[in-house]
Structures are given as C-alpha cells and as structure tokens.
Motif scaffolding. Structure first.
Motif, mmCIF file in Angstrom:
data_model
loop_
_atom_site.group_PDB
_atom_site.id
_atom_site.type_symbol
_atom_site.label_atom_id
_atom_site.label_comp_id
_atom_site.label_asym_id
_atom_site.label_seq_id
_atom_site.Cartn_x
_atom_site.Cartn_y
_atom_site.Cartn_z
ATOM 1 N N ASP A 256 0.785 -1.244 0.000
ATOM 2 C CA ASP A 256 0.000 0.000 0.000
ATOM 3 C C ASP A 256 0.816 1.293 0.000
ATOM 4 O O ASP A 256 0.558 2.179 -0.822
ATOM 5 N N PRO A 257 1.807 1.414 0.892
ATOM 6 C CA PRO A 257 2.554 2.690 0.896
ATOM 7 C C PRO A 257 3.229 2.952 -0.451
ATOM 8 O O PRO A 257 3.231 4.088 -0.936
ATOM 9 N N ALA A 258 3.784 1.913 -1.058
ATOM 10 C CA ALA A 258 4.464 2.085 -2.344
ATOM 11 C C ALA A 258 3.451 2.460 -3.424
ATOM 12 O O ALA A 258 3.725 3.300 -4.289
ATOM 13 N N LEU A 259 2.276 1.835 -3.365
ATOM 14 C CA LEU A 259 1.249 2.147 -4.364
ATOM 15 C C LEU A 259 0.779 3.598 -4.237
ATOM 16 O O LEU A 259 0.498 4.253 -5.239
ATOM 17 N N ARG A 260 0.714 4.088 -3.000
ATOM 18 C CA ARG A 260 0.314 5.484 -2.818
ATOM 19 C C ARG A 260 1.347 6.426 -3.442
ATOM 20 O O ARG A 260 1.004 7.367 -4.151
ATOM 21 N N THR A 261 2.621 6.145 -3.198
ATOM 22 C CA THR A 261 3.669 6.979 -3.783
ATOM 23 C C THR A 261 3.610 6.924 -5.306
ATOM 24 O O THR A 261 3.714 7.936 -5.994
ATOM 25 N N LEU A 262 3.412 5.726 -5.821
ATOM 26 C CA LEU A 262 3.312 5.570 -7.272
ATOM 27 C C LEU A 262 2.108 6.327 -7.814
ATOM 28 O O LEU A 262 2.181 6.972 -8.870
ATOM 29 N N GLY A 263 1.010 6.298 -7.088
ATOM 30 C CA GLY A 263 -0.201 6.990 -7.507
ATOM 31 C C GLY A 263 0.047 8.489 -7.676
ATOM 32 O O GLY A 263 -0.338 9.084 -8.679
ATOM 33 N N ARG A 264 0.726 9.061 -6.677
ATOM 34 C CA ARG A 264 1.047 10.495 -6.763
ATOM 35 C C ARG A 264 1.902 10.773 -7.993
ATOM 36 O O ARG A 264 1.678 11.722 -8.740
ATOM 37 N N LEU A 265 2.863 9.912 -8.206
ATOM 38 C CA LEU A 265 3.780 10.061 -9.332
ATOM 39 C C LEU A 265 3.013 9.995 -10.654
ATOM 40 O O LEU A 265 3.207 10.818 -11.558
ATOM 41 N N ALA A 266 2.133 9.031 -10.752
ATOM 42 C CA ALA A 266 1.385 8.829 -11.991
ATOM 43 C C ALA A 266 0.441 10.004 -12.252
ATOM 44 O O ALA A 266 0.284 10.445 -13.392
ATOM 45 N N ARG A 267 -0.164 10.521 -11.176
ATOM 46 C CA ARG A 267 -1.088 11.655 -11.366
ATOM 47 C C ARG A 267 -0.341 12.874 -11.894
ATOM 48 O O ARG A 267 -0.806 13.557 -12.785
ATOM 49 N N SER A 268 0.843 13.136 -11.364
ATOM 50 C CA SER A 268 1.558 14.321 -11.855
ATOM 51 C C SER A 268 2.053 14.090 -13.280
ATOM 52 O O SER A 268 2.141 15.015 -14.075
ATOM 53 N N LEU A 269 2.343 12.838 -13.622
ATOM 54 C CA LEU A 269 2.734 12.529 -14.999
ATOM 55 C C LEU A 269 1.552 12.762 -15.948
ATOM 56 O O LEU A 269 1.701 13.342 -17.023
ATOM 57 N N ASP A 270 0.369 12.313 -15.514
ATOM 58 C CA ASP A 270 -0.819 12.483 -16.354
ATOM 59 C C ASP A 270 -1.165 13.956 -16.551
ATOM 60 O O ASP A 270 -1.617 14.365 -17.613
ATOM 61 N N ALA A 271 -0.965 14.741 -15.504
ATOM 62 C CA ALA A 271 -1.448 16.124 -15.513
ATOM 63 C C ALA A 271 -0.578 17.043 -16.373
ATOM 64 O O ALA A 271 -1.037 18.066 -16.851
ATOM 65 N N HIS A 297 11.606 4.065 -4.842
ATOM 66 C CA HIS A 297 12.641 3.065 -4.527
ATOM 67 C C HIS A 297 12.791 2.922 -3.012
ATOM 68 O O HIS A 297 12.855 1.819 -2.476
ATOM 69 N N GLN A 298 12.835 4.068 -2.324
ATOM 70 C CA GLN A 298 12.990 4.057 -0.870
ATOM 71 C C GLN A 298 11.850 3.304 -0.203
ATOM 72 O O GLN A 298 12.055 2.504 0.708
ATOM 73 N N GLU A 299 10.647 3.547 -0.725
ATOM 74 C CA GLU A 299 9.451 2.906 -0.192
ATOM 75 C C GLU A 299 9.568 1.377 -0.341
ATOM 76 O O GLU A 299 9.297 0.624 0.594
ATOM 77 N N ILE A 300 9.981 0.961 -1.515
ATOM 78 C CA ILE A 300 10.128 -0.478 -1.808
ATOM 79 C C ILE A 300 11.160 -1.090 -0.855
ATOM 80 O O ILE A 300 10.945 -2.155 -0.277
ATOM 81 N N ALA A 301 12.279 -0.368 -0.667
ATOM 82 C CA ALA A 301 13.329 -0.878 0.208
ATOM 83 C C ALA A 301 12.825 -1.010 1.645
ATOM 84 O O ALA A 301 13.101 -2.002 2.323
ATOM 85 N N THR A 302 12.070 -0.030 2.088
ATOM 86 C CA THR A 302 11.577 -0.068 3.469
ATOM 87 C C THR A 302 10.607 -1.228 3.693
ATOM 88 O O THR A 302 10.662 -1.903 4.714
ATOM 89 N N ILE A 303 9.732 -1.452 2.733
ATOM 90 C CA ILE A 303 8.735 -2.512 2.924
ATOM 91 C C ILE A 303 9.371 -3.896 2.859
ATOM 92 O O ILE A 303 9.117 -4.738 3.699
ATOM 93 N N TRP A 304 10.239 -4.144 1.865
ATOM 94 C CA TRP A 304 10.599 -5.529 1.573
ATOM 95 C C TRP A 304 12.050 -5.916 1.806
ATOM 96 O O TRP A 304 12.351 -7.080 1.948
ATOM 97 N N PHE A 305 12.949 -4.954 1.736
ATOM 98 C CA PHE A 305 14.336 -5.376 1.774
ATOM 99 C C PHE A 305 14.825 -5.550 3.208
ATOM 100 O O PHE A 305 14.146 -5.160 4.146
ATOM 101 N N LEU A 306 16.019 -6.159 3.349
ATOM 102 C CA LEU A 306 16.558 -6.396 4.684
ATOM 103 C C LEU A 306 16.748 -5.075 5.404
ATOM 104 O O LEU A 306 17.232 -4.115 4.824
ATOM 105 N N PRO A 307 16.383 -5.045 6.680
ATOM 106 C CA PRO A 307 16.641 -3.817 7.430
ATOM 107 C C PRO A 307 18.146 -3.593 7.504
ATOM 108 O O PRO A 307 18.916 -4.544 7.590
ATOM 109 N N LEU A 308 18.569 -2.342 7.450
ATOM 110 C CA LEU A 308 19.989 -2.051 7.610
ATOM 111 C C LEU A 308 20.398 -2.444 9.021
ATOM 112 O O LEU A 308 19.587 -2.379 9.932
#
Lengths: 317, 505
Positions: A256-271, A297-308
């Motif tokens: 969800d958090p990544a999809l929200r970020t992507l959504g914002r990105l896509a809306r500004s691209l469309d506009a 990218h940061q969002e994806i790393a936070t959700i799924w990748f190994l914690p630092l």
C-alpha cells in the motif's frame, strides 16, 4: 521469498537495464554526431550530464572528448554507472541468487561479462564500437528474454520487473531532459537539425520506428515528448514503465505505501502538458519525476528489503 | 589424422596407477577406455581438454581464493578430462566400509555427548577427549533427531603403492567438493560424449535429491512440507559456489546469518517479503564457532543469535550438528578402528593409514627411532601446520620434533609417508601420471547413502602430492564401472575421425 533475495533480484534487474541503456546512449550519440554540422554539434558532454557523474568525470579527465567520455561510460570501474561496473555488480548480485535464477540466465550474464571485459579495448575504438555495443544490447535482450521465458513468474519475477522498469523510467526521463534542455536553441533556421536530434532521442530508446507507427506525424518536440513520457504501449515510455511497476506492486504483499507513492507520481505525470513546457519547465518536471522515482525506490526498500544493521547506540552525553 | 597415444611410453614408476598396470598394459577395467582415448590421439585429446576449459569458464564453475591485497577472486575450476575409473565390485566394498565407519562415528559422537561409555570402558582415553578442540561442552545432553550428528561426511581415501585403499581422514564439519563432482560429470558428458556413452559409468546426479531427503528427514515438523535452507557465510567464502549450487539443485533457500533470527518462542525464522517464515532444517556451511554469537564467539556476525537455543529445544535441525567435528580430530582418527569394533562389534572394512599414537610407549619408541621416514602430525593443527615430513626434513628439525614429542606425546601421531596412486592426466606434451585422492560423501539420517565414487582430486604439478585446489590441485570425473560390461574398444583412430566428421554433418 527472502528479503535479501528480493533485493538482489531487484538490483540485478536495475544493473542489467543500466547496461543496455548506456550502450544505446553511446551508440546513438556517435551516430548523431556524424549527422550534425561541427559548429552546432553538442559533442559528448551531454552523455556525462545524463549520467550525473560530471564531478567524478572531471576529476580524472581534462576535457569531454569522445575518447574520454566513451571510455568513462564503457569501461571505467571507478564510475558505478559504467557498463563494466554495472555488469560486475549484476554478476555479483546474480552469484548470490543462483538458486533462483535459471542456470542459462547465469551463463548468459557470465558470458556477457566476459565478452564486455575481454573486448573492452576494441569497444573503445571508433571502428570497433558499433559491433561491441550492438553485441551488448543483443546480449542484454537475450538475457531478459531468458529471464522472462524461463524464470518462475512468482514474487521474484515481480521484483525483477520492478527493478527493470524503475531503472528504465529513470533513464528515459534523463535522456529526454538532457537532450531537450541542452542541445539547441529554438530557432527556425536550425529546424532540420532539430529534427535530427529528436530522431536521435527516439533512436536512443529504439523508439523511432514505433513512434512512426504510433504517432504518424513528423518528428517534432511536442509529440516526441508525449510519446516517450505518455505512451502506454511503448515499453520504454515512462507511463508504460509506471504501469508495469503498478501491476508488480499490486501482486506483492503489504504494498500500500508504495502504491500510494506511485499513484502520486502517476497523477503528476498524467497532468503535465508536455508540449507547452519550456526547456526550463521540462527540466523542473523531470527533476520532480526523478525525486518521485527515488522516493518510490525508498518505499520499496523499506517494505521488503533487509533492514539495515542497527547503528551502534550512541552514548548518553 | 592425429597420432594415437602410445601407452607403452606411459610409466608411473613405483606408484600404483589406477588405469595402467604397467607400461602398455592397461588394468582390465580400463582396457577399452585406454584404447578409446588412445585412438582419439594427442591432438584431439588436447582439443577436448580445451573445450572443457572453455565450458567451465562459460558455465561459471569457479572456486574462490583469497589474496592478501585483492580480497577474494573467482577462479575457474581446474579439471582434467581423463576420468579415473573404479571397478564396481571394488567400489561396493568401499561403500560398505564407509557406511560402517560413519555409522560407528555417529554412535561415538552421540556417546561422547551423553554417558561417554567408551571412555568408562577404557577403549578411548579421557585425555584425548580433554585435548579435543572440536568438542563442544554446549552440546552435552542434546538429542538431535534420529541420534545422528554427522549427516554429511566427506572422507578422504588414498591408495598406496601396493593397491590398498586407506581412509586418510574424515571431514565431519563442513566438507566441500560435492558440487564439483556433479559439475565434472556434466562437463565430461559435454566433451567426451562418445566415450562416455560407450562406457556408461553409474550416474552421480541424484546426490542433491538424496541430500534433500536426508535433510528433510530431520525436520521437527514432519507432518508439514519442511522448510530446508542452506546457511552460507556468504559470497566471499571459498565454497560459496557449492553452497549456491546445492541450494539451487535442492530447491532450498540459500540464506546468510542476517536472513535468519530466533524469536522468543525458540523457533528459527527467515526474513521474507511476506514476513517471518519458520525454518525447520538448516544445512549449515558455517563453522561451529561462528554459528551463534550467544553460545560461541560473541564477535561473529556470520551466525544467528539464539540458534543453539532453538536447536537444543528441538525446534530446528542443524546438519551437521554442532560438535560433530569432535570426530575429525587427528588423534580421534587414530582410534577409529577401535571405535568400529566397540560400537559395531565388527572389523573395519577399510583400514586406516597405519598410525602410531605417540601416547603409547611402544609407538613412541618406534616413532622416535624412525622420524626420518615418518610424517608426524600434531593433534590440534590443521592445514599442514606444525607437521614434520620425515624424508624431507633436516637432522636439526627432527631433533626439535623429537623433543616436542617427548614433552607431550599425547599431542602427536605419526604415519608412514604414503605413495599416492596416479591417473593418466593431460599435460602440454601429451599424457603423464599425476597423483590423486578420492573424496566420497556419506549421507546419514533415516538411512545411509554414499556418492557413486566421489570427487577425485588430482595434483596437477608433476611429482606433487598436493591435491588442494587452492594450491594447484585440480579434479577429474570419477567413473564407477561394472566389470560385467567391458565392451570392445570403440574404433581405430580412422573410424574415430569418420565419426567425428559425421557428427559435424
């Protein structure tokens, strides 16, 4: 799927994509320069501008000559974005996930790495360059084909797509930005050369033929920008990349958090009305887009990748 | 047309050759093989060797070596195309001997971590255990699944000049090499297809599934499909290639310490993109002391804090079990024949290399009198450190060793210098004998399985006895072949050339 494995697949895909994009860029620039009159030719500096590595480049090179730039982009191991660095990193990544990646894909990547380093010298010459780059691009395409055609299309594959299409969106936008922002003044008498440059933008994305098919209009700034940013059927266009990323995200858990970020990105691209943007405005827009991609990218790393690893606790003062 | 190889010029002076009994006189089992290889001719053989080298490079079959400045480098795996052949009947005896040995060793390890009856009964000296560096106090009283500690054992076998096969040592901690055994077979099939087909050696390919079955049998949750993982120290470990290879072949996850954690419920989990996932069996390729910073070295970042806790609670199985290495101590090795007799009431099928235990007065006397012809090894060193190689030593060195042995006789064993057998090997100028050993792998869980043959390691340098890959050693494919299908030599070199051109068509 292990978090570390997901992370490695994602980076593997980004590095592989970087190899292909850089090879295309060098190849097309060489062709473009042959077509432009000496006085107005932008030379090789824009390629370093695209990579964003000007500082590092200037540390080791006196000027932006062809030989220096090509060497830097192809074979400089100090430059993380060079083809040889990206291949080295891709190979190291692949080595750690050899249990996930089909054996043929590993062999193809290994062979690609060996080819790129064994023939680097030839690739750096004017006469050997074309064949070298063509071979690299074809090998990457072959590798992507092997991965698409033989790897399990499970979660690992989604991470492969995320990496590939985020990197590609990033590169496409950089190419458009640098090419449109720094090349030529908007003057009537330069029109024929202007066209050549926009053709070269399309060609560096292998988009020329598809642009012709899709737009059926002569090559000019507005429609070209529209095509490479907004097309939802051309696989190197930013919107197409974003849509693929969205599909991937939707198939992954807790996205969800990544999809929200992507959504914002896509809306500004469309506009955005690309045709009406000046060079400066376009540049600002691309900056914003790239920030968005970095954030995603940061969002994806936070959700799924190994914690630092946790930093050592600071002592109370 | 290339020249046939002339086996009458091949001489392995004073050593036992695995394929050639005497110049021009093949061993029965290798008769057709030598004829086939001979018919290929020197040039063609060299071409096949080159094809193998290219294949290995392309397939990315590598091992990692360390250099002082450069960190770790990947090297292509050195391989020789001429296979080593073992007659099936001989192999069956060896296989039985290995099973017997590992069965006894497992009973021994389990006893050491429980009642220590073998010590009470006076068969195994308490002071040897006290000196063992691989004995782990932390394992006392633990009951691993099925009572097995050493699930994967790699025993090194050598053949002496008179043809006798001996066990040189047992590796019970994290033995490597089995992936190269499998890759060697794959490369051989690619580069010598017609000879391979003609000979039909027994297959080796089922090792990964046998390994998986062995590991799965240890699962604490037998009702579920067990989650089996391979735990590697990571990409810079010299055996990383093997770790990833085995994980891939078994369809198991390849994990590093940071991928795992032990929770308050004493269960082990791996970090996945769906959240924590329970792990049942860990095939660990990390040494004991790095496994769990809570139990062993606190400075280790390779392991998993709390892993020993989870293992002792029976919530996760570890293969090989921690502490299993107690049985690959050199002095323990010297007692294996007694260990076999004590636990199984049987005579050992494969002998140990004759070993003098300096702790025994008669042996001590003999060793001190014969230092110039013996190899003396301290119990607690490995990698050839602190050894005396008698025939290559000076009087002064022998003097120093004699003093050291007298001072602490329990710390030393001595063995006669071995004359490792040879196998024909491709060299620049044709074919020459090179020394080999053999490492079969023995799997133990609900049942025991032994690899068909194993990994033949070869000392590629002329006259060298060092088979270690980081020191110029290479390897060969190992063929176990039934004597009942001897076959006829395939063809003359002319036929071979024709066949060659046909395959090209």
């Amino acid at each position: 799927m292990l978090s570390r494995v997901a992370e490695n697949i994602y980076w593997l895909a980004r590095y592989i994509e970087r190899v292909e994009d850089t090879a295309r860029l060098v190849s097309v620039n060489a062709n473009l320069l042959l077509d432009l009159p000496r006085g107005i030719a932008p030379g090789w500096k824009p390629l370093i501008d695209i990579s964003g590595a000007n500082e590092l480049f200037e540390e080791h090179n006196k000027d932006y000559g062809e030989r220096q730039v090509v060497r830097f982009l192809l074979g400089d191991r100090r430059h993380g974005g060079s083809i040889i660095s990206a291949l080295t990193a891709a190979r190291e990544n692949c080595r750690t996930i050899r249990d996930i990646v089909p054996r043929e894909a590993w062999e193809q990547l290994n062979g690609l790495y060996l080819f790129a380093s064994d023939h680097l010298q030839e690739g750096s010459t004017k006469s050997g360059r074309h064949r070298y780059l063509r071979e690299l691009i074809a090998s990457v395409q072959g590798l992507n084909g092997l991965l698409d055609g033989t790897m399990l299309h499970d979660q690992g594959y989604e991470f492969l797509l995320l990496g590939r299409y985020l990197e590609r969106a990033d590169m496409t936008s950089r190419i458009a930005d640098v090419r449109s922002g720094t090349l030529l003044p908007e003057a009537d008498e330069l029109r024929p050369f202007d066209t050549i440059q926009w053709v070269s933008v399309l060609k560096s994305l292998t988009a020329y033929q598809m642009y012709r098919r899709s737009e059926q209009i002569r090559v000019q700034r507005g429609p070209v920008l529209r095509f490479i940013f907004h097309s939802d059927s051309f696989p190197r266009a930013v919107r197409y990349c974003m849509e693929t990323v969205r599909t991937g995200l939707e198939r992954l858990p807790q996205s969800d958090p990544a999809l929200r970020t992507l959504g914002r990105l896509a809306r500004s691209l469309d506009a955005v009305q690309l045709e009406s943007l000046s060079h400066i405005e376009l540049h600002d827009f691309v900056d914003e887009l790239q920030d968005g991609i970095a954030q995603l990218h940061q969002e994806i790393a936070t959700i799924w990748f190994l914690p630092l690893p946790e930093p050592p606790a600071a002592e109370d003062s | 047309m290339s020249h046939e190889i002339d086996w009458t010029e091949y001489a392995s002076d004073g050593f036992y050759d695995e394929l050639v009994a005497a110049p021009g006189e093949p061993r029965e089992i290798a008769r057709t093989l030598l004829a086939d290889i001979g018919a290929l001719g020197g040039e063609e053989l060299a071409a096949r060797q080159e094809a193998a080298d290219v294949s290995i490079k392309e397939m990315g079959i590598s091992f990692t070596v360390y250099s002082e400045e450069g960190g770790a480098i990947d090297r292509a795996w050195p391989f020789d195309v001429v296979p080593r052949v073992i007659p099936l009947r001989e192999w069956q005896r060896v296989e039985a001997g290995l099973k017997q040995r590992v069965l006894a060793l497992n009973l021994f390890i389990d006893d050491l971590y429980h009642e220590q009856k073998i010590i009470t009964d006076g068969v195994f000296p308490r002071e040897v255990l006290a000196k063992s560096v691989n004995f782990r106090e932390q394992c006392m009283g633990v009951n691993p699944p099925l009572g097995i500690w050493a699930h994967v054992c790699g025993s090194d076998l050598v053949r002496d000049a008179d043809g006798t096969i001996y066990v040189l040592e047992d590796n019970l901690r994290v033995p490597s090499g089995v992936s190269y055994m499998l890759e060697n077979r794959m490369v051989t099939k690619r580069v010598l297809p017609e000879i391979f087909e003609h000979y039909a050696p027994l297959p080796v390919d089922d090792y990964p599934s046998q390994l998986f079955d062995t590991l799965a049998a240890l699962s604490p949750r037998p009702a579920d499909y067990p989650e089996v993982v391979v735990l590697s120290p990571g990409i810079y470990n010299s055996a990383y290639f093997e770790h990833s290879y085995l994980a891939q072949q078994m369809g198991a996850e390849l994990v590093e310490g940071r991928d795992l954690f032990v929770d308050d419920d004493d269960c082990c989990y791996m970090r996945t993109i769906d959240g924590p996932a329970r792990v049942d069996v860990i095939y660990r390729r990390v040494d004991d002391l790095f496994l769990d910073p809570e139990a062993f070295r606190p400075d280790s970042a390779l392991g998993v804090p709390g892993l020993m806790r989870a293992w002792k609670a029976g919530n996760v199985a570890l293969a090989n079990a921690p502490g299993a290495g107690v049985a690959d101590d050199k002095v323990v090795y010297a007692f294996v024949p007694e260990i076999i007799r004590y636990y199984l009431d049987q005579d050992p099928i494969i002998p140990n290399v004759p070993t003098y235990r300096c702790m025994e007065p008669d042996a001590l006397k003999y060793v001190l009198a014969h230092l110039h012809e013996l190899v003396v090894k301290p119990a607690n060193e490995s990698g050839g450190y602190g050894m005396l190689v008698g025939p290559a030593s000076t009087a002064a060195e022998r003097e120093v060793f004699a003093e050291a042995i007298k001072k602490d006789p329990r710390n030393y064993i001595a063995q006669p210098t071995l004359k490792l057998s040879t196998v024909p090997t491709v060299v620049k100028k044709g074919i020459e004998p090179r020394h080999v050993d053999l490492r079969p792998f023995i799997l133990s869980a609900d049942r025991q399985q032994v690899t068909t043959g194993g990994l033949t390691r070869v000392a590629l340098r002329k006259g060298s006895l060092v088979v270690n890959s980081s020191q110029g050693g290479g390897s060969k494919d190992t063929w176990v072949v039934s004597e009942d299908v001897p076959g006829e030599p395939m063809a003359s070199s002319r036929d071979a050339a024709e066949r060659q051109s046909q395959t090209q068509d």
